[in-house]
Motif scaffolding. Structure first.
Motif, PDB file in Angstrom:
ATOM      1  N   GLN A  35       0.828  -1.207   0.000  1.00  0.00           N
ATOM      2  CA  GLN A  35       0.000   0.000   0.000  1.00  0.00           C
ATOM      3  C   GLN A  35       0.864   1.260   0.000  1.00  0.00           C
ATOM      4  N   VAL A  36       1.927   1.266   0.789  1.00  0.00           N
ATOM      5  CA  VAL A  36       2.835   2.411   0.799  1.00  0.00           C
ATOM      6  C   VAL A  36       3.483   2.556  -0.573  1.00  0.00           C
ATOM      7  N   GLU A  37       3.913   1.450  -1.137  1.00  0.00           N
ATOM      8  CA  GLU A  37       4.536   1.476  -2.464  1.00  0.00           C
ATOM      9  C   GLU A  37       3.581   2.076  -3.499  1.00  0.00           C
ATOM     10  N   LEU A  47       9.299  12.163  -3.347  1.00  0.00           N
ATOM     11  CA  LEU A  47       9.914  10.902  -2.919  1.00  0.00           C
ATOM     12  C   LEU A  47      11.121  11.188  -2.018  1.00  0.00           C
ATOM     13  N   VAL A  48      11.903  12.203  -2.387  1.00  0.00           N
ATOM     14  CA  VAL A  48      13.045  12.604  -1.558  1.00  0.00           C
ATOM     15  C   VAL A  48      12.554  13.108  -0.205  1.00  0.00           C
ATOM     16  N   ARG A 108      13.414   5.120  -2.461  1.00  0.00           N
ATOM     17  CA  ARG A 108      14.647   5.132  -3.260  1.00  0.00           C
ATOM     18  C   ARG A 108      14.478   4.341  -4.557  1.00  0.00           C
ATOM     19  N   THR A 109      13.836   3.194  -4.459  1.00  0.00           N
ATOM     20  CA  THR A 109      13.614   2.351  -5.635  1.00  0.00           C
ATOM     21  C   THR A 109      12.698   3.051  -6.631  1.00  0.00           C
ATOM     22  N   GLU A 110      11.637   3.649  -6.138  1.00  0.00           N
ATOM     23  CA  GLU A 110      10.699   4.353  -7.023  1.00  0.00           C
ATOM     24  C   GLU A 110      11.378   5.561  -7.672  1.00  0.00           C
ATOM     25  N   HIS A 111      12.185   6.273  -6.920  1.00  0.00           N
ATOM     26  CA  HIS A 111      12.913   7.427  -7.466  1.00  0.00           C
ATOM     27  C   HIS A 111      13.840   6.977  -8.601  1.00  0.00           C
ATOM     28  N   GLU A 137      18.153   7.807 -11.881  1.00  0.00           N
ATOM     29  CA  GLU A 137      19.254   8.247 -11.015  1.00  0.00           C
ATOM     30  C   GLU A 137      18.992   7.793  -9.580  1.00  0.00           C
ATOM     31  N   PRO A 138      20.060   7.449  -8.856  1.00  0.00           N
ATOM     32  CA  PRO A 138      19.870   7.130  -7.446  1.00  0.00           C
ATOM     33  C   PRO A 138      19.473   8.390  -6.666  1.00  0.00           C
TER      34      PRO A 138
END
Length: 134
Positions: free
Chosen positions: A26-28, A39-40, A122-125, A131-132
């Motif tokens: 759900q958060v994802e 996201l950051v 981080r993964t979604e970004h 870019e990481p």
């Protein structure tokens, strides 16, 4: 506009591995609706909330394993237990901060998969920007 951390987290049951999987999914899903700067912001707020729970009174709560074996929390176990606590929602976090004994609900080994919360933003970004996250 700043992202509302607790709206993204929600309030979730976290009594089993299956509960954790549902909460993380759900958060994802909610993170997918955010732009990269949000996201950051979410990741920054996640780290601040984890730090707020980084208390010796919580770290000293033992882990009870099947068969009655009692162990101290490792650093990783404590981090993942704090993730499980955050997944439970703002009210539960407030309750733990008021009464550290309540944190005992989150140190159960079956809740360690809450670690996944650490990597979602981080993964979604990275998926969106290539870019990481800095």
């Amino acid at each position: 506009m700043a992202v509302d951390f607790w709206s993204v987290i929600g309030s979730n049951a976290v009594t089993s591995r299956a509960d954790i999987e549902v909460a993380v999914a759900q958060v994802e899903q909610r993170l997918r609706a955010l732009d990269p700067s949000d996201l950051v912001s979410f990741q920054d707020q996640l780290e601040r909330n984890l730090d707020a729970l980084d208390l010796s009174a919580l770290a000293s709560i033992p882990v009870e394993l099947a068969g009655g074996l009692v162990l101290e929390q490792t650093a990783d176990h404590f981090l993942y237990a704090r993730c499980a606590c955050l997944l439970a929602g703002r009210d539960e976090v407030r309750g733990v901060l008021e009464s550290s004994e309540r944190f005992g609900d989150f140190v159960a080994p079956r809740l360690q998969s809450a670690e996944a919360l650490l990597y979602l933003a981080r993964t979604e970004h990275q998926r969106r920007t290539g870019e990481p996250m800095g």
